[in-house]
Design an enzyme around this catalytic site. Structure first.
Site, short mmCIF file in Angstrom:
data_model
loop_
_atom_site.label_atom_id
_atom_site.label_comp_id
_atom_site.label_asym_id
_atom_site.label_seq_id
_atom_site.Cartn_x
_atom_site.Cartn_y
_atom_site.Cartn_z
CG HIS A 1 -1.76 1.27 1.42
ND1 HIS A 1 -1.45 2.26 2.13
CD2 HIS A 1 -2.86 1.65 0.79
CE1 HIS A 1 -2.23 3.24 2.00
NE2 HIS A 1 -3.29 2.88 1.21
NE ARG B 1 -1.04 42.89 -12.16
CZ ARG B 1 0.02 43.15 -12.57
NH1 ARG B 1 0.79 42.12 -13.17
NH2 ARG B 1 0.60 44.35 -12.63
NE ARG C 1 -3.68 43.02 -7.66
CZ ARG C 1 -3.53 43.66 -8.71
NH1 ARG C 1 -3.00 44.92 -8.42
NH2 ARG C 1 -3.85 43.40 -9.67
CD GLU D 1 -3.94 49.14 -5.34
OE1 GLU D 1 -4.65 48.36 -4.39
OE2 GLU D 1 -3.96 48.83 -6.45
N GLY E 1 0.87 50.65 -5.04
CA GLY E 1 0.41 50.34 -6.41
C GLY E 1 0.30 51.62 -7.14
CB THR E 2 3.17 53.61 -8.58
OG1 THR E 2 3.51 52.58 -9.20
CG2 THR E 2 4.11 53.67 -7.36
CG ASN E 3 0.41 51.83 -13.05
OD1 ASN E 3 1.37 52.49 -13.17
ND2 ASN E 3 0.33 50.55 -13.47
CG ASP E 4 -5.25 51.55 -9.24
OD1 ASP E 4 -5.63 50.58 -8.68
OD2 ASP E 4 -5.35 52.05 -10.48
CB CYS F 1 4.22 45.51 -6.81
SG CYS F 1 2.61 46.09 -6.05
#
Length: 773
Positions: free
Chosen positions: A398, A510, A557, A653, A675-678, A725
């Site tokens: 087994h 993501r 995230r 953000e 989160g530099t974009n937002d 990031c």
């Protein structure tokens, strides 16, 4: 009629008689030596649960999360109780006993034969019960016990893992003339791990139950099928054997002294077995795992199933893989124990001695189970383990079969591992060479890959293992920096390329890309495929990246996709229509508004931690205040995630989260990631997707930098790590600003990692020079 004879059935009758019976019918039709038998059909089982009214209660009882040990035990107990305490209808009783009388009046073997069993891609070996030496008076009870064995803990667990619905599986029962064997065992017509033309025979005295259960370490014979030559013989000390007792029941007896160390099979008997195996494999046109028995010089086939554990990959050069396969190897001086390498791979971990089922709870992720022999009830713990070592058993025990299917390295038949090893000891096992060494290999011991409670595997050869993963390969030479440089990963498929950059980890992975790739919204996916499938989708996606980077951290995230992205998917018609989705129903606000879906994400994280991926870090997107975080933290705890033991944090953000960083730190977060974009578009009121104002979008705007500087300063006061990031991390000016401010890590896109590493080093050297001038 509720019974069928082997001569009347074949491979096309799988739905009526199950895999085992269909195989025996095929072998009988091919003129191979199979003992006479009849089959209580799968339809009889189905009519039994339907006509007696227990069907609904039965399947409701097993509708549980099989990873919950308590729920699994309760489900098995209730389901089996329903079957065993329900009387067999009179017409079934009459048909079965009449068939027995026609077969003869001797003892029989009663063997389960499920309709999802002995399949080419899933053997289900050992999942249902077999009873030997059964007399007429006990026959109906044993048939019911075979039916009930469809709902043991191990069977429920295995079907869930293999994706088989409980109500879609029926079970037949084979009632077969008992072969009171003098010798018995198992034959692999090809190597069970590599598929090479190498036959492996295991043999012991008495009935085959001792070999299959792992009660005895059998003799091991390796033969080259092309030349028919015996290339290796290992004669084991066979202490016990299974025989028919005076009361007709199967009992264990000590092997007579003169047979204990004697070779079971002569060369002529081995050649007969190989010839028979060739006929079986030729009939099925695929490698077979064959149970056999010998009595009065006659050879009988008791069962044959496809080998489902053959690895398509060739053994790596220099791994110690042997062409002989299961034979014991001569160990080097530092090896403490040796046995049969039954499941390939090399792994280090902490020894957990298991001498009874009550000890299973102490087995944690990454441990090495050391036991006399495994039983099917140990499977959930075996899946947690990094490796298996047993005193008894061979290639067909087994422990060996289940370890190969789980991809867990195993060494069986060591004779006295439970006596010579101790709880808490660190050992390294080699499932190819069949060796057990004390401690970790020198290369692993000097590495920082260990993780808390158990050591990580030191060899990736056990592919598919659920044990904590090993760091893959060696990172390229890179600049040494005090500030960590990580990498952003958009899709799991990019994991290996990202890992090859030498980054210190993943700063952003993501989840939404894993969901978007299914072409269904989360709601539609759960409706179509179920909650478990949704959790599995996330687990598998994250797992590939966590595996590639282990033990380097992977920051994942939770779901953050604007509604306009979801509207393009199946089920998207139910998404809200928003004028500006970037400012709308996304991030943590969507998660908290849909707690059922968010709970499934959290269950995926909990599963990853259970599988040993302690390098996974959870990150909450688009938070605005501490209330968001505290609600999410409460749901994490409810899902079984301990925020005190796991690293988790938030995305910064929004200006609100930047200005409220003091309160966010007080919630217990371990890190805050920009989160530099937002953050830029919300601070400057610039829609980054609007070409009319695109020229006004700048992450280096003084207002954005002021917010980031405040966050880094406050986090340093609270011992909370900071990172970035977003896209801006790839800009030299942003790198200079962040390193000057004291950020903990910078995460860049894959193609920018090396440049960022050098820029970070340059800035740090400047700061160092300035400090000493």
């Amino acid at each position: 009629m509720h019974t069928l004879w082997l001569a009347d059935i074949g491979a096309d009758d799988l739905a009526r008689v199950g895999g085992k019976a269909a195989s025996l019918g095929e072998l009988t039709g091919a003129g191979l030596p199979v003992p006479s038998a009849f089959v209580v059909s799968a339809g009889t089982y189905r009519s039994f649960i339907e006509d007696t009214g227990i069907e609904t209660a039965l399947f409701e009882a097993v509708d549980i999360d099989s990873d919950d040990s308590a729920a699994l035990a309760g489900a098995a107990e209730r389901a089996q109780e329903l079957i065993l305490e329900t009387a067999v209808p009179a017409n079934v009783r009459e048909d079965v006993l009449a068939a027995y009388d026609e077969l003869g009046d001797g003892a029989v073997a009663v063997r389960s034969s499920a309709t999802a069993e002995d399949l080419p891609d899933a053997s289900f070996a050992g999942q249902q019960d077999t009873y030997l030496n059964v007399e007429r008076a006990d026959l109906l009870d044993r048939v019911k016990e075979c039916w009930a064995s469809l709902f043991t803990q191990r069977a429920i667990y295995y079907r869930n893992e293999q994706g088989f619905a409980h109500d879609a599986v029926d079970i037949a029962v084979v009632v077969q003339e008992m072969v009171d064997a003098e010798k018995s065992g198992v034959l692999f017509t090809s190597h069970p791990s590599t598929g090479a033309p190498t036959a492996i025979v295991e043999a012991a005295w008495g009935l085959g139950e001792a070999v299959v259960s792992g009660t005895v370490s059998p003799d091991n014979y390796v033969l080259d099928r092309e030349s028919a030559e015996v290339t290796d013989v290992t004669v084991a000390e066979k202490r016990v054997m299974c025989v028919r007792g005076e009361d007709g029941r199967t009992v264990e007896r000590s092997v007579p002294d003169e047979k204990r160390d004697a070779q079971v099979l002569e060369e002529s008997e081995l050649r007969r077995l190989i010839e028979l195996g060739d006929r079986v494999e030729a009939h099925y046109d695929c490698p077979q795992d064959v149970e056999w028995a010998m009595r009065d010089g006659e050879l009988y086939l008791l069962q044959s199933r496809p080998i489902t554990t053959i690895d398509d990959a060739e053994p790596a050069v220099g791994t110690g893989a042997s062409a002989d396969g299961g034979a014991m190897q001569s160990p080097p001086d530092e090896v403490r124990l040796s046995g049969i390498g039954s499941s390939p791979g090399k792994v280090s971990g902490t020894v957990r001695i298991v001498d009874k089922l009550d000890n299973l709870d102490k087995v944690e992720q990454g441990d090495i189970i050391v036991t006399e022999m495994t039983t099917p009830d140990m499977v959930p713990a075996m899946k947690r383990a990094a490796g298996i070592v047993t005193d008894q058993g061979g290639m067909t025990s087994h422990a060996a079969i289940v370890s190969r299917e789980l991809g867990v390295p195993a060494v069986v038949g060591t004779d006295d591992a439970t006596e010579r090893l101790r709880d808490g000891q660190t050992v390294t096992i080699n499932g190819e060479m069949g060796t057990v060494e004390v401690g970790e290999p020198e290369s692993a011991a000097s590495d920082d890959a260990g993780s808390g409670d158990g050591a990580a595997p030191v060899d990736a050869s056990a592919s598919g293992s659920t044990a904590p993963p090993t760091e893959q390969g060696h990172s390229p030479v890179k600049p040494m920096t005090g500030t960590e440089v990580k990498v952003n990963v958009s899709i799991p498929e990019a994991a290996e390329r990202a890992a090859a950059t030498g980054a210190d980890g993943v700063g952003l992975l993501r989840i939404e890309h894993m969901i978007l790739s299914t072409d269904k919204t989360p709601t539609r996916y759960v409706e179509d495929h179920g909650e478990r499938a949704y959790v599995d989708e996330i687990v598998e996606g994250v797992r590939g990246v966590a595996e590639a980077f282990y033990p380097r951290p992977v920051r994942v995230r939770t779901l953050d996709a604007p509604s306009d992205e979801f509207r393009q998917l199946q089920g998207g018609e139910d998404e809200p229509a928003e004028h500006n989705p970037m400012l709308g129903y996304r991030g943590i606000r969507r998660s908290l508004d849909r707690p059922d879906e968010f709970e499934l994400e959290l269950r995926a994280f909990a599963r990853l931690y259970e599988l040993g991926y302690d390098n996974v870090e959870l990150m909450l997107p688009l938070v605005t205040d501490a209330e968001d975080v505290l609600r999410a933290k409460s749901m994490m705890q409810a899902a079984g995630i301990d925020p005190e033991k796991r690293d988790w944090g938030v995305m910064i953000e929004t200006p609100a989260s930047a200005l409220g960083i003091e309160e966010l730190c007080e919630t217990g977060i371990d890190f805050a990631s920009f989160g530099t974009n937002d953050l830029t578009q919300y601070t400057l009121a610039v829609d980054r997707n609007n070409t009319n104002v695109a020229d006004r979008f700048s992450e280096l705007h003084p207002a954005v930098l002021e917010l980031m500087g405040q966050v880094i300063g406050t986090c340093r006061e609270h011992d909370v790590a900071t990172s970035i990031c977003g896209q801006a991390a790839s800009k030299p000016e942003m790198v200079q600003f962040l390193v000057d401010e004291g950020v903990s890590s910078i995460s860049a896109n894959i193609d920018a990692v090396r440049d960022v590493q050098h820029e970070v080093k340059r800035v740090e050297q400047r700061l160092l020079l300035e400090s000493v001038r």
